[in-house]
Design an enzyme around this catalytic site. Structure first.
Site, PDB file in Angstrom:
ATOM      1  N   ASP A 116      19.875  32.326   3.216  1.00  0.00           N
ATOM      2  CA  ASP A 116      19.323  30.935   2.911  1.00  0.00           C
ATOM      3  C   ASP A 116      18.887  30.899   1.441  1.00  0.00           C
ATOM      4  OD1 ASP A 116      19.668  30.667   5.456  1.00  0.00           O
ATOM      5  OD2 ASP A 116      17.731  29.955   5.862  1.00  0.00           O
ATOM      6  N   HIS A 166      20.685  23.154   3.782  1.00  0.00           N
ATOM      7  CA  HIS A 166      19.289  24.000   3.871  1.00  0.00           C
ATOM      8  C   HIS A 166      18.353  22.816   3.203  1.00  0.00           C
ATOM      9  CE1 HIS A 166      16.184  26.855   4.863  1.00  0.00           C
ATOM     10  NE2 HIS A 166      16.116  27.333   3.768  1.00  0.00           N
ATOM     11  N   HIS A 170      13.831  21.933  -0.250  1.00  0.00           N
ATOM     12  CA  HIS A 170      13.061  23.060   0.548  1.00  0.00           C
ATOM     13  C   HIS A 170      11.750  22.522   1.080  1.00  0.00           C
ATOM     14  CE1 HIS A 170      12.044  27.078   2.370  1.00  0.00           C
ATOM     15  NE2 HIS A 170      13.411  27.281   2.162  1.00  0.00           N
ATOM     16  N   HIS A 260      18.180  36.143   2.913  1.00  0.00           N
ATOM     17  CA  HIS A 260      18.109  35.177   1.374  1.00  0.00           C
ATOM     18  C   HIS A 260      18.854  35.697   0.480  1.00  0.00           C
ATOM     19  CE1 HIS A 260      14.611  34.055   4.090  1.00  0.00           C
ATOM     20  NE2 HIS A 260      14.771  33.082   3.622  1.00  0.00           N
TER      21      HIS A 260
HETATM   22 ZN    ZN Z   1      14.786  28.526   3.226  1.00  0.00          ZN
END
Ligand code: ZN
Length: 311
Positions: A116, A166, A170, A260
């Protein structure tokens, strides 16, 4: 984007609790669930074993897929297109039965690694390890990062890995109006398409926080909401050993593992990744992309927990 990172680190704590609660729901539902695999799923499985997006079986993997695509072309009738179609169909079928998932069906020893908050300066190093080890993964990318790191996202796609959505900035989606949520999704899908990549069909809400509007906005754009059942907590920078331990101790058949490649310094994630991959394989897990997981081992209908914020 240090502010972005701080935000990530603060909010993922509540996310963890949410996901744990969901996992409990899921286990309860599993006990009562009657798994029905249709002929279509079996067909998908058969075809799928021939192609990439997985690293086992016939030795197929994404690097192999990329070479196959180059060798065989990507036009009508090509193997690459057939594989992509099978996986895209699996995503569509999943959306039709449950618009959000936390893991696969658990019937096969497959695990999906996910990354991510990229694209970032760390993405190429993550990618190099995945390619070196022929380990497929899925990237949930933040649209706002593309103006700086779009080329790194292109490399993800060229390697044969899915580029997923995503959000744009954010945010906590549940704090946004429905139109604002739609805009977060729309803009990010737009920058992905601007790379010449098909519009994404997977969406992961930041912090795992979503509500019915998020699901509706995602489904409306043909995207499945993808959560996770294994959090490596790599964003906390607990040390590479702890990241490896978290992944290996929690992963089970059908798991979706959260890591991540952006949102902060990912040096520890990069240090841990080779051992995560080797360790999962040593336990007999085949690494797959999320679409491949859905094609090979879809979540059973009725098994997915209710959305956060619905109750
Ligand atoms: Zn994230």
């Amino acid at each position: 984007m240090s502010g972005h990172n701080d935000h990530v680190e603060g909010d993922d704590r509540s996310t963890r609790l949410t996901v744990s609660r969901e996992a409990v729901h899921q286990r309860r539902r599993r006990a009562a669930a009657v798994g029905v695999l249709g002929g279509a799923a079996l067909l998908v499985w058969g075809i799928g074993s021939l192609f990439a997006g997985s690293d086992g079986g016939g030795g197929g993997h994404s690097g192999f897929a990329a070479r196959l695509a180059r060798a065989g072309g990507s036009g009508e009738g090509s193997l690459y297109l057939a594989r992509t179609r099978v996986e895209n169909d699996a995503v569509k079928r999943t959306i039709a039965t449950s618009p959000y998932i936390v893991r696969g069906g658990g019937e096969r020893k497959q695990v999906a690694l996910t990354f991510d908050d990229g694209p970032s300066e760390f993405t190429p190093r993550v990618l190099a390890i995945l390619e070196e080890k022929a380990a497929p993964a899925t990237f949930f990318t933040v649209g706002g990062m593309y103006s700086t790191y779009g080329a790194n996202a292109s490399r993800v796609h060229s390697a044969g890995f899915p580029l997923a959505n995503h959000s744009w900035s954010h945010p906590q989606m549940t704090a946004l109006s429905t139109p604002e949520q739609g805009s977060e999704l729309e803009r990010t899908s737009g920058v992905i398409e601007n790379l010449g990549v098909p519009a994404p069909n997977l969406f992961r809400p930041p912090y795992g926080a979503y509500n019915q509007a998020s699901v509706a906005q995602s489904s409306k754009r043909g995207m499945l909401v993808v959560l996770w059942d294994v959090d490596t907590l790599d964003w906390e920078r607990p040390g590479a050993d702890a990241i490896v331990e978290a992944a290996l101790s929690q992963a089970r058949s059908g798991s979706i593992v959260l890591m991540h490649d952006g949102g902060g310094d990912r040096t520890e994630t990069i240090a841990a990744l080779p051992r995560v991959i080797d360790g999962l394989r040593a336990k007999g897990f085949q690494l797959v992309t999320v679409p491949r997981l859905l094609a090979d081992d879809p979540p059973r209908p009725g098994e997915t927990p209710p959305p956060v914020g619905q109750a």
